[in-house]
Structures are given as structure tokens and as C-alpha cells.
Design a protein around this motif. Sequence first.
Motif, mmCIF file in Angstrom:
data_model
loop_
_atom_site.group_PDB
_atom_site.id
_atom_site.type_symbol
_atom_site.label_atom_id
_atom_site.label_comp_id
_atom_site.label_asym_id
_atom_site.label_seq_id
_atom_site.Cartn_x
_atom_site.Cartn_y
_atom_site.Cartn_z
ATOM 1 N N TRP A 1 38.580 35.149 37.108
ATOM 2 C CA TRP A 1 38.635 33.978 37.998
ATOM 3 C C TRP A 1 37.915 32.795 37.369
ATOM 4 O O TRP A 1 38.429 31.681 37.330
ATOM 5 N N GLY A 2 36.703 33.044 36.889
ATOM 6 C CA GLY A 2 35.944 31.953 36.291
ATOM 7 C C GLY A 2 36.672 31.386 35.083
ATOM 8 O O GLY A 2 36.794 30.171 34.922
ATOM 9 N N GLY A 3 37.199 32.294 34.240
ATOM 10 C CA GLY A 3 37.914 31.851 33.049
ATOM 11 C C GLY A 3 39.130 31.032 33.399
ATOM 12 O O GLY A 3 39.402 29.994 32.786
ATOM 13 N N MET A 4 39.852 31.461 34.450
ATOM 14 C CA MET A 4 41.039 30.717 34.859
ATOM 15 C C MET A 4 40.674 29.312 35.330
ATOM 16 O O MET A 4 41.340 28.332 35.002
ATOM 17 N N LEU A 5 39.617 29.245 36.133
ATOM 18 C CA LEU A 5 39.180 27.938 36.639
ATOM 19 C C LEU A 5 38.932 26.979 35.483
ATOM 20 O O LEU A 5 39.429 25.850 35.456
ATOM 21 N N LEU B 1 29.116 30.453 36.203
ATOM 22 C CA LEU B 1 28.415 31.374 37.112
ATOM 23 C C LEU B 1 29.189 32.679 37.206
ATOM 24 O O LEU B 1 28.649 33.765 37.077
ATOM 25 N N SER B 2 30.502 32.523 37.391
ATOM 26 C CA SER B 2 31.351 33.691 37.566
ATOM 27 C C SER B 2 31.564 34.420 36.238
ATOM 28 O O SER B 2 31.501 35.646 36.176
ATOM 29 N N VAL C 1 47.810 29.141 46.094
ATOM 30 C CA VAL C 1 47.353 30.283 46.898
ATOM 31 C C VAL C 1 48.256 31.488 46.642
ATOM 32 O O VAL C 1 47.773 32.606 46.442
ATOM 33 N N LEU C 2 49.572 31.227 46.614
ATOM 34 C CA LEU C 2 50.504 32.337 46.359
ATOM 35 C C LEU C 2 50.247 32.948 44.989
ATOM 36 O O LEU C 2 50.201 34.182 44.846
ATOM 37 N N ILE C 3 50.059 32.084 43.985
ATOM 38 C CA ILE C 3 49.808 32.587 42.629
ATOM 39 C C ILE C 3 48.578 33.479 42.611
ATOM 40 O O ILE C 3 48.579 34.590 42.081
ATOM 41 N N LEU C 4 47.492 32.980 43.232
ATOM 42 C CA LEU C 4 46.242 33.735 43.209
ATOM 43 C C LEU C 4 46.415 35.083 43.897
ATOM 44 O O LEU C 4 45.935 36.111 43.407
ATOM 45 N N GLN C 5 47.121 35.081 45.034
ATOM 46 C CA GLN C 5 47.289 36.320 45.785
ATOM 47 C C GLN C 5 48.096 37.336 44.971
ATOM 48 O O GLN C 5 47.753 38.510 44.931
ATOM 49 N N ILE C 6 49.133 36.838 44.290
ATOM 50 C CA ILE C 6 49.962 37.760 43.490
ATOM 51 C C ILE C 6 49.138 38.337 42.340
ATOM 52 O O ILE C 6 49.188 39.539 42.066
ATOM 53 N N GLN D 1 34.732 31.954 48.568
ATOM 54 C CA GLN D 1 34.191 30.623 48.283
ATOM 55 C C GLN D 1 34.621 30.129 46.900
ATOM 56 O O GLN D 1 35.194 29.051 46.766
ATOM 57 N N LEU D 2 34.380 30.944 45.892
ATOM 58 C CA LEU D 2 34.764 30.548 44.535
ATOM 59 C C LEU D 2 36.279 30.481 44.417
ATOM 60 O O LEU D 2 36.837 29.566 43.817
ATOM 61 N N GLN D 3 36.953 31.453 45.024
ATOM 62 C CA GLN D 3 38.412 31.491 44.933
ATOM 63 C C GLN D 3 39.038 30.272 45.581
ATOM 64 O O GLN D 3 40.045 29.752 45.097
ATOM 65 N N ALA D 4 38.451 29.798 46.690
ATOM 66 C CA ALA D 4 39.004 28.619 47.355
ATOM 67 C C ALA D 4 38.917 27.412 46.430
ATOM 68 O O ALA D 4 39.873 26.646 46.293
#
Lengths: 342, 333
Positions: A308-312, B141-142, A284-289, A256-259
Amino acid sequence: MPEKIQRRWPIDMDSMILAGILVAILAFMGFALGDSFFNIRNISSMVSQIPEFAFLAMGMGVAMITGGIDLSNVAAMNLSGIVLALCLTSSRLAGGVGIWGAILIGAVSALLVGVACGVFNGLSISRFGIPPIIATLGSMLFFSGLGVGITNGEGITGLPEQFTRLINMTIVELPPPFLFMLAVFVVMSILAPRLTTGKTLYMYGSSRVAALFTGLRIGKSLALGYALSGLFAAVSALILVGRTNSIKVGYGDTYQLQAILVVVLGGVNPDGGKGKFGNILVAVLILQILQNAFTLFMFTPYAKKLIWGGMLLAFMVVRTLLEKWSDRRKIRARMAQMAEGA
Amino acid sequence: MPDDASSMQESNKFRAILWELRIAIALVLICVYLSMATDHFLTTRNLINVLRQVSVNGLLSIGMTFIILTGGIDLSVGSMLAFGGVVTASFVSNAYKDVPSINPFHAICLGLLAGTVLGAVNGLVISKMRVTPFIMTLGMLSIARGMTYIYTNGMPITDLDKTFLQIGQGFFEPWGVRLLPWPVVIFLLAFAIAWVVLYRMKFGRYVYAVGGNARSARISGINVGFIIFMVYAISGFLCALAGVLLTARTSAGLPQAGVSYELDAIAAVVIGGTSMTGGKGPLIGTLLGVILIGVINSGLDQLSVSSYYQQVCKGLIIVGAVMLDYFQSDGER
């Protein structure tokens, strides 16, 4: 015209940045990890993990282009996966129409369930004016509650191997879900800015009030948009069930967050109106790698959350700064023009 | 016919009052039903327990009300709660060797500071960088959850100072009379302060003005960025306070504390009649919403309904409350 709306954010800037990041990460991986990253086994495991997540991200992209969000799509994925698994494991159904008939019925009903979930969201947003974040938060609880009600919270396993083989076979070294995903991305990036519904949703996302006054059929388009998001969730359920050979409420919660992260990373403006599906695919490719790299570097799962949160946030902040900078440059150019004119 | 007109007016007035009191009426009806359906609901012990349980969500909901009044949302409350809780716990624990154990009061202050800093980061990025609130707080949150897990290594922090536990488990006993549990007293105190800030101070007027129309607020000379920054910082502070109370109540700093608490907080605020678009809503409604959710939770527990169905129930209540709000505002138009 949506083409014009998009052009306000320089069209190729996002794509170029993303492509640059992708190349940089690939180069880094090649440098740092070498063969432990670039080997057939690692790459094919990544290729098989991408599609289910990519479909969720695409659905999220549709919702976010309208200026909304779909917090319920993982729950919808679980619900349709459960319906699929029930059809596949029912011996009465398999006895009646044969195993392939059961697979067909299961797949169709799973897709219908996904669409129904999406329509439910779309109607509660367009008809009752519930803010998308609240509507889909509520429906997330509702869908996962239904899933638990059906399964008692237990997993369903022991699916017929015809189905798992169908999902996991390979065509020229590539699994069919991956090829299907590529095709859908191409279709979406061509059709979304051109079909009337797509245009309506882009316009609604960029200015709600203006879209209302132009007399576009917003209610219908919103329902269709969220239905598409639900449909993608169901497709992702088909892939997930086939890949893991089981389903349970709570599968894929981390998606959910990743999407959302991927969609924002792909240059979709969370306020709506802007975004391209091709860029979402690159994101999507970047995240998967990166995900793969974290596993190879053996990061703790706790650090992942933080990253993940920091990247967002980092990406949102950089985007805002870039936008401010380009606005300022435009104003400066205009002032220079005016000075010349005077 | 004047008589008819006045009676019409009377009935409209009656309906308006009924609408204003809808949460209170719902609360009373549910309480009556529960006290008939179960044996244990209407006992002092249970009621005090319910109050003690709602005080955590209550603190979160006060902060959430401020934020939703400005038209934002805070999804990171549960994570900030956990972070504030474990920071405090680490300083009052005798078992946690990485940091010295210090005076509980100082430890609580450090925990509150940690939460306030996280909230302030939320507010800074939202007001200065113009990042959409829900994206920012989703990221937080994360991040805060990740920080909590890294700080504690994923293990609960136990063996806490005995005097510290009093704040979560002890009773407020003025002149030897056992009155209310400390968490409830702290919650009510926080509520009273929030009420004064919101309705008797300039700041509160500004919060409503920013949510009602940010542009006209800016034009009338309100520092909109500062108000937005402040409400998120306040929310961070209250989350950490809730985390401290929860830690003291459960006798452990749990890194997984507060997962999905944002749902309950948003539900309480929305049920309380605060508009999601901001600028409209009574703080007292939030108090009733918090109690309503607490009573429903405890009632469903006593009727032994599974926790998943409780989630479904809460989801339906949130959506239902927003729909009711929609129909009401539709009628006004």
C-alpha cells in the motif's frame, strides 16, 4: 470557474489511466485466478465490503480537494457507530418507541454525531487557523478518547437482527448500501463542481490567497465540507455496524491510510483544487480488487502494508513526472509557435 | 506622561517575557502539582526515569524540529525508529540466525545507516519529485513498518549482546561517579550538536530561510532541494539512533516499537513554539516541550489515568498549543 481550473490537468487523462488500470487488473485476475475470482460468492463479498470504505474515501476526498486532510474520519466513524449501537441495544428505548423507532433514532443520532465531528474539525480549521493535519490529528485522539470513555474500550455486540437484516438484504443480488453508494457518487460528481459551496472549496484548494481576496465565504464552506466528511463517516458507520453486528473503538483503523491512498490514486491533488468523485470510485474498486487478490494469493499482512505504501508513493511520483512532462510539452509547443511567428 | 508610558512599556515587556517563558512556567506548575499530588514524583529515581524515557522522543523531536522549520512534516519517524532498532538488534542478537552477530559498534552503525537511508529516500522524493511531505512520509510510515515486519517475521529479536544493552540501560560514570543514564547523555549531546548546527552554522540559517520563504531562499542562492534533502536524512538518522537506544533499553528489537510516536514528536515541537508553516521557532522550546510531555505522561501514569485518556490529553494539548500560537500571532498583527 472550477471547470476551467480542472482543465489544466487534462480532464480525461486520469480517468483513462484509471479505467485502463482497472481493465488490466480485471484481465490479469481472470487470467491468473479464473473462476476463483470471478464467482458469485467472491464478487458479492467484495460488493458488500466496498460501501463502508467508499464513504470514508469520499469524505477524505472532500477534505483533500480543499487542500486539507481528515485524519479523524475513522475515529468519527467509530464514535457514531458507538452511538448507534447504544441506541439499538438500549431496551428502554426499544420499549418506548418500538424497535423500528429505536433504529430510526439511532441512525439519526449517529448521523448527527458524524456531522458534529465534522463541524468541530471545520471550525477549528477555519476559525482558529489550525493546519488541517494537526487539527484532525488532535480530533482523532479526542473522538477515539470519547469513544473509549463511553464504552470503556469494550465492544458492543448483540444488536437487534432487524437492523442487520436491513443492511444486509439484497435488491436484485445487490445490497442496498452498494446501490446507495453508487447514487451518492453520481450525485457528488454532478453537484460538487456546480454548487456554490463546492466551487468555493475547489477554489480554496487551488489557491487559498486568491479565494480569500475574492470574498468567498470560506469559513462556512470549509465547515460544510468537513461536516460532509463527518456525515459520510457516519453513513459508513451505519453500514459497518450492520455488516459486522458489533462496534468497538479501533474498528477500521487500516482504512485511514487506504482512504488517503485511494483518494490520491483517484487523481485528487493533495495540495488541493483538483479531483473528481467518479475517479475516486474507480480507485476504490481497484483497491478492493487488489485487496481481494492479495487474500486469494495468500500474501502476509506485512507485505500488504509495504505494498500500500509503495503504491501510494509510486502513484505520486508517476503523477509528478507526467505533469512535468506535459508542462515541458506545452512550453515546447509555445516556443515552436513563437519561432514560427518570428 | 512619561511615567505612564514607561510603565506601559514595562508591563508589555513583562507580558512578552511571560509569553516567552510560557512553556517553562507550565512545566514548573505541573511539576509542583505532581510533587504534591503523588509521593513518588519528586524522587531522584523517578526524575532520572522520566529523563531516560523522554530521550527517545527527544531525539525524534530534534529531527522533527528541523523538518517543521522547513515547513514539512515527518509522519514516518516511528516506523524508521523500529527499522533502525531491529536492524541493529538482528546484528547483536545471538538468537537471530539469519545474520551473523558482529561487534555492537558496527551493528549500531549499520542500524543508523539503515535509518539514514530511509530518511534520505524521504528527502530525495520530497525535494526532487515535489511530492507533498505528509503524503511521502505517510507512505514511508507504511513501507518502513512493512519492511520491519518482513525483516523480523513479526517476531521480537531477543537475546542481545550484553555490552550492547549498556547503551540503553547503563550509566555514564565519569571518574566513578554515577551521573546520568547513557540515553540521556546521548540525547543531550545530540541536542547540543543540533543547537550548534542550527544557530552557529550556515546550514541552520538556511533551514530557517527555506522555511520562512522558499522562493526568496532560492533566489538568494540557497540550494533549497539540498537543505530539504538533508533535514529528512538527519531525521532518519536520529530516528534510528532513538531506535537503537529503545532496543537496548527494552533488551529486544520489537517490530511494533514506535507506533504513533510521531504524535509525541509533533506535539513536543508544536508545544515548543515552532510554527507549523515553517521558518519560526526555537530549538530550546522543543527541549522544554519534550520534557513537558514526558512529565505529563509520567504524571498521568502515576495518577493511574488510563492510556486512552492520556491520548485524549495529548490531543488537546497539541490543539491547544496551536491555538495559543494563533492567538498570539493574531495579537501581533
